[in-house]
Design an enzyme around this catalytic site. Structure first.
Site, PDB file in Angstrom:
ATOM      1  N   ASP A 127       0.800  54.665  23.852  1.00  0.00           N
ATOM      2  CA  ASP A 127       1.195  54.210  24.691  1.00  0.00           C
ATOM      3  C   ASP A 127       2.274  54.195  25.185  1.00  0.00           C
ATOM      4  O   ASP A 127       2.400  53.460  25.398  1.00  0.00           O
ATOM      5  CB  ASP A 127      -0.225  53.559  25.230  1.00  0.00           C
ATOM      6  CG  ASP A 127      -0.530  53.249  26.594  1.00  0.00           C
ATOM      7  OD1 ASP A 127      -0.203  54.237  26.825  1.00  0.00           O
ATOM      8  OD2 ASP A 127      -1.501  52.152  27.465  1.00  0.00           O
ATOM      9  N   GLY A 148       5.586  56.541  28.321  1.00  0.00           N
ATOM     10  CA  GLY A 148       6.571  57.632  28.140  1.00  0.00           C
ATOM     11  C   GLY A 148       6.840  58.743  27.250  1.00  0.00           C
ATOM     12  O   GLY A 148       7.477  59.656  27.031  1.00  0.00           O
ATOM     13  N   MET A 188      -5.069  46.307  34.283  1.00  0.00           N
ATOM     14  CA  MET A 188      -3.913  45.323  34.987  1.00  0.00           C
ATOM     15  C   MET A 188      -4.523  43.906  35.549  1.00  0.00           C
ATOM     16  O   MET A 188      -5.312  44.054  37.197  1.00  0.00           O
ATOM     17  CB  MET A 188      -2.584  45.751  35.278  1.00  0.00           C
ATOM     18  CG  MET A 188      -2.683  47.336  34.816  1.00  0.00           C
ATOM     19  SD  MET A 188      -0.603  47.852  35.169  1.00  0.00           S
ATOM     20  CE  MET A 188      -0.985  48.961  33.908  1.00  0.00           C
ATOM     21  N   ASP A 205      -6.399  51.843  32.127  1.00  0.00           N
ATOM     22  CA  ASP A 205      -5.724  50.357  32.184  1.00  0.00           C
ATOM     23  C   ASP A 205      -5.568  49.534  32.780  1.00  0.00           C
ATOM     24  O   ASP A 205      -5.666  49.559  34.160  1.00  0.00           O
ATOM     25  CB  ASP A 205      -4.649  51.453  32.296  1.00  0.00           C
ATOM     26  CG  ASP A 205      -3.658  52.398  31.009  1.00  0.00           C
ATOM     27  OD1 ASP A 205      -4.040  51.599  30.268  1.00  0.00           O
ATOM     28  OD2 ASP A 205      -3.442  53.682  31.795  1.00  0.00           O
ATOM     29  N   HIS A 232      -8.416  57.408  29.038  1.00  0.00           N
ATOM     30  CA  HIS A 232      -7.598  55.997  28.839  1.00  0.00           C
ATOM     31  C   HIS A 232      -7.639  55.454  30.596  1.00  0.00           C
ATOM     32  O   HIS A 232      -7.009  55.731  31.299  1.00  0.00           O
ATOM     33  CB  HIS A 232      -6.273  55.911  28.594  1.00  0.00           C
ATOM     34  CG  HIS A 232      -5.562  55.242  28.224  1.00  0.00           C
ATOM     35  ND1 HIS A 232      -5.549  54.614  26.957  1.00  0.00           N
ATOM     36  CD2 HIS A 232      -4.326  54.390  28.994  1.00  0.00           C
ATOM     37  CE1 HIS A 232      -5.075  53.603  26.985  1.00  0.00           C
ATOM     38  NE2 HIS A 232      -4.027  53.127  27.968  1.00  0.00           N
ATOM     39  N   SER A 276      -4.097  58.928  30.321  1.00  0.00           N
ATOM     40  CA  SER A 276      -4.075  57.602  31.660  1.00  0.00           C
ATOM     41  C   SER A 276      -4.723  58.237  32.299  1.00  0.00           C
ATOM     42  O   SER A 276      -4.038  58.777  33.587  1.00  0.00           O
ATOM     43  CB  SER A 276      -2.777  56.951  31.642  1.00  0.00           C
ATOM     44  OG  SER A 276      -2.881  56.148  31.955  1.00  0.00           O
ATOM     45  N   MET A 278      -4.503  44.737  30.062  1.00  0.00           N
ATOM     46  CA  MET A 278      -3.416  44.061  29.681  1.00  0.00           C
ATOM     47  C   MET A 278      -3.908  42.836  30.611  1.00  0.00           C
ATOM     48  O   MET A 278      -3.535  42.737  31.681  1.00  0.00           O
ATOM     49  CB  MET A 278      -2.505  45.017  30.365  1.00  0.00           C
ATOM     50  CG  MET A 278      -2.476  46.434  29.149  1.00  0.00           C
ATOM     51  SD  MET A 278      -1.113  47.552  30.603  1.00  0.00           S
ATOM     52  CE  MET A 278      -2.877  48.808  30.707  1.00  0.00           C
ATOM     53  N   GLY A 336      -0.519  59.735  30.761  1.00  0.00           N
ATOM     54  CA  GLY A 336      -0.117  59.461  32.287  1.00  0.00           C
ATOM     55  C   GLY A 336       0.341  60.686  33.200  1.00  0.00           C
ATOM     56  O   GLY A 336      -0.309  61.182  33.815  1.00  0.00           O
ATOM     57  N   SER A 337       1.270  60.095  33.268  1.00  0.00           N
ATOM     58  CA  SER A 337       1.947  61.013  34.460  1.00  0.00           C
ATOM     59  C   SER A 337       2.151  62.523  33.251  1.00  0.00           C
ATOM     60  O   SER A 337       2.347  63.749  34.235  1.00  0.00           O
ATOM     61  CB  SER A 337       4.164  60.502  34.699  1.00  0.00           C
ATOM     62  OG  SER A 337       4.076  59.417  33.885  1.00  0.00           O
ATOM     63  N   PHE A 380       3.041  49.479  34.057  1.00  0.00           N
ATOM     64  CA  PHE A 380       3.828  50.784  34.633  1.00  0.00           C
ATOM     65  C   PHE A 380       3.744  51.983  34.242  1.00  0.00           C
ATOM     66  O   PHE A 380       4.242  52.194  33.267  1.00  0.00           O
ATOM     67  CB  PHE A 380       4.289  50.728  36.290  1.00  0.00           C
ATOM     68  CG  PHE A 380       4.745  49.006  37.124  1.00  0.00           C
ATOM     69  CD1 PHE A 380       4.284  49.958  38.291  1.00  0.00           C
ATOM     70  CD2 PHE A 380       5.348  48.739  36.026  1.00  0.00           C
ATOM     71  CE1 PHE A 380       4.171  48.089  38.570  1.00  0.00           C
ATOM     72  CE2 PHE A 380       5.099  46.702  37.005  1.00  0.00           C
ATOM     73  CZ  PHE A 380       4.678  46.550  38.241  1.00  0.00           C
ATOM     74  N   GLY A 381       3.308  52.891  34.711  1.00  0.00           N
ATOM     75  CA  GLY A 381       3.399  54.122  34.328  1.00  0.00           C
ATOM     76  C   GLY A 381       3.998  54.690  34.583  1.00  0.00           C
ATOM     77  O   GLY A 381       5.540  54.395  35.869  1.00  0.00           O
ATOM     78  N   GLY A 382       4.881  56.193  34.060  1.00  0.00           N
ATOM     79  CA  GLY A 382       5.869  56.165  34.348  1.00  0.00           C
ATOM     80  C   GLY A 382       7.793  55.994  33.827  1.00  0.00           C
ATOM     81  O   GLY A 382       8.372  56.123  34.597  1.00  0.00           O
ATOM     82  N   HIS A 400      -8.224  50.018  28.411  1.00  0.00           N
ATOM     83  CA  HIS A 400      -7.222  49.371  27.622  1.00  0.00           C
ATOM     84  C   HIS A 400      -6.978  47.649  28.557  1.00  0.00           C
ATOM     85  O   HIS A 400      -6.822  48.199  29.874  1.00  0.00           O
ATOM     86  CB  HIS A 400      -5.597  50.062  27.589  1.00  0.00           C
ATOM     87  CG  HIS A 400      -4.442  49.584  27.298  1.00  0.00           C
ATOM     88  ND1 HIS A 400      -2.804  50.563  27.437  1.00  0.00           N
ATOM     89  CD2 HIS A 400      -4.359  48.040  26.900  1.00  0.00           C
ATOM     90  CE1 HIS A 400      -2.013  49.131  27.207  1.00  0.00           C
ATOM     91  NE2 HIS A 400      -2.731  48.364  26.275  1.00  0.00           N
TER      92      HIS A 400
HETATM   93  C1  DX5 Z   1       1.679  51.710  30.797  1.00  0.00           C
HETATM   94  C2  DX5 Z   1       0.141  51.652  30.284  1.00  0.00           C
HETATM   95  C3  DX5 Z   1      -0.003  53.552  30.178  1.00  0.00           C
HETATM   96  C4  DX5 Z   1       0.684  53.905  31.137  1.00  0.00           C
HETATM   97  C5  DX5 Z   1       1.350  55.403  30.384  1.00  0.00           C
HETATM   98  O1  DX5 Z   1       0.766  50.341  31.141  1.00  0.00           O
HETATM   99  O2  DX5 Z   1      -1.004  51.348  29.292  1.00  0.00           O
HETATM  100  O3  DX5 Z   1      -0.911  53.491  30.210  1.00  0.00           O
HETATM  101  O4  DX5 Z   1       0.201  53.958  32.626  1.00  0.00           O
HETATM  102  O5  DX5 Z   1       1.656  56.043  31.634  1.00  0.00           O
HETATM  103  P1  DX5 Z   1       2.881  57.259  31.122  1.00  0.00           P
HETATM  104  O6  DX5 Z   1       2.317  58.686  30.219  1.00  0.00           O
HETATM  105  O7  DX5 Z   1       3.633  58.080  32.137  1.00  0.00           O
HETATM  106  O8  DX5 Z   1       3.946  56.512  30.781  1.00  0.00           O
HETATM  107 ZN    ZN Z   2      -2.949  51.932  28.894  1.00  0.00          ZN
END
Ligand code: DX5
Ligand code: ZN
Length: 216
Positions: free
Chosen positions: A173, A175, A37, A35, A33, A8, A68, A195-196, A143-145, A66
């Site tokens: 997708d 964590g 938003m 994201d 990927h 991501s 959102m 992502g992270s 959010f990521g992470g 993706h």
């Molecule tokens: C969350 C996103 C994910 C997220 C993944 O809304 O859809 O793609 O950024 O990031 P990690 O792997 O850090 O959870």
């Molecule tokens: Zn995503």
């Protein structure tokens, strides 16, 4: 089938996004990927079609977009024209997900449906013939992470069963780390979004390889 890894770019360095996309491509990712938003469907704002278009020349890999966002329909064509390969929307968003999925396929793109953690699998049971991909959220989108929600493993297993022999990819997708990737794969995932776990420490190739289950 070997699991696919979809980094991501939400966790990339946004001041160097093109370079980051090239780096994960070279590092051996399968999909990229993206994201999207809207600050309304989820409490965060990220990127729109102009960014997808700007990134497109940086990699030939599958752009897995993706959405959102709510509403969805006014933006589908712009994301398709920008160079998305897969466009995934949330079943909780929009007026008529079945119609939106048909629009995506009508534009020659693959159509995906995503479920938030609290959404039951039954909510997409009637859409299986309209999708090429199902995206299970294992964190609250936004959010990521965040920390992986282990109760989503059961949903992944149930969807794997529901999919049966249909040509639908199952993507997870949120964590995902080297600690839980094997459980997610064992539950039936075809694609891991991370992502992270990919963008940490600068060793993108090593991180992708570890998520696939290879020892470093
Ligand atoms: C969350 C996103 C994910 C997220 C993944 O809304 O859809 O793609 O950024 O990031 P990690 O792997 O850090 O959870
Ligand atoms: Zn995503």
């Amino acid at each position: 089938m070997a699991v696919k890894i979809a980094p991501s770019i939400l966790s990339a360095d946004f001041s160097r996004l093109g370079e980051e996309v090239r780096a994960i491509d070279i590092a051996g990712c399968d999909y990229i990927h993206v994201d999207v938003m809207d600050g309304h469907f989820v409490p965060n704002l990220t990127i729109g079609p102009v960014v997808v278009e700007a990134l497109r020349p940086h990699s030939k890999k599958v752009f897995d977009v993706h959405l959102m966002i709510d509403p969805v329909d006014p933006y589908i064509e712009a994301f398709a024209k920008a160079g998305s390969d897969i466009i995934t929307l949330h079943v909780e968003a929009g007026q008529n997900p079945g119609h939106s999925l048909a629009t995506i396929r009508g534009l020659g793109k693959k159509a995906g449906i995503s479920l938030k953690p609290a959404t039951p699998v039954e909510d997409i049971a009637g859409l299986l013939d309209k999708v090429d991909l199902i995206l299970v959220m294992s964190v609250e989108p936004g959010f990521g992470g965040q920390k992986f929600m282990p109760e989503q493993l059961d949903k992944i297993r149930r969807l794997r069963e529901m999919i049966g022999e249909r040509p639908i990819e199952l993507e997870v997708d949120g964590g995902i780390t080297s600690q839980n990737a094997a459980d997610v794969i064992a539950a039936g995932a075809d694609i891991l979004v991370a992502g992270s776990a990919v963008f940490k420490d600068g060793d993108y190739a090593g991180n992708i390889s570890t998520l696939r289950g290879n020892e470093q």
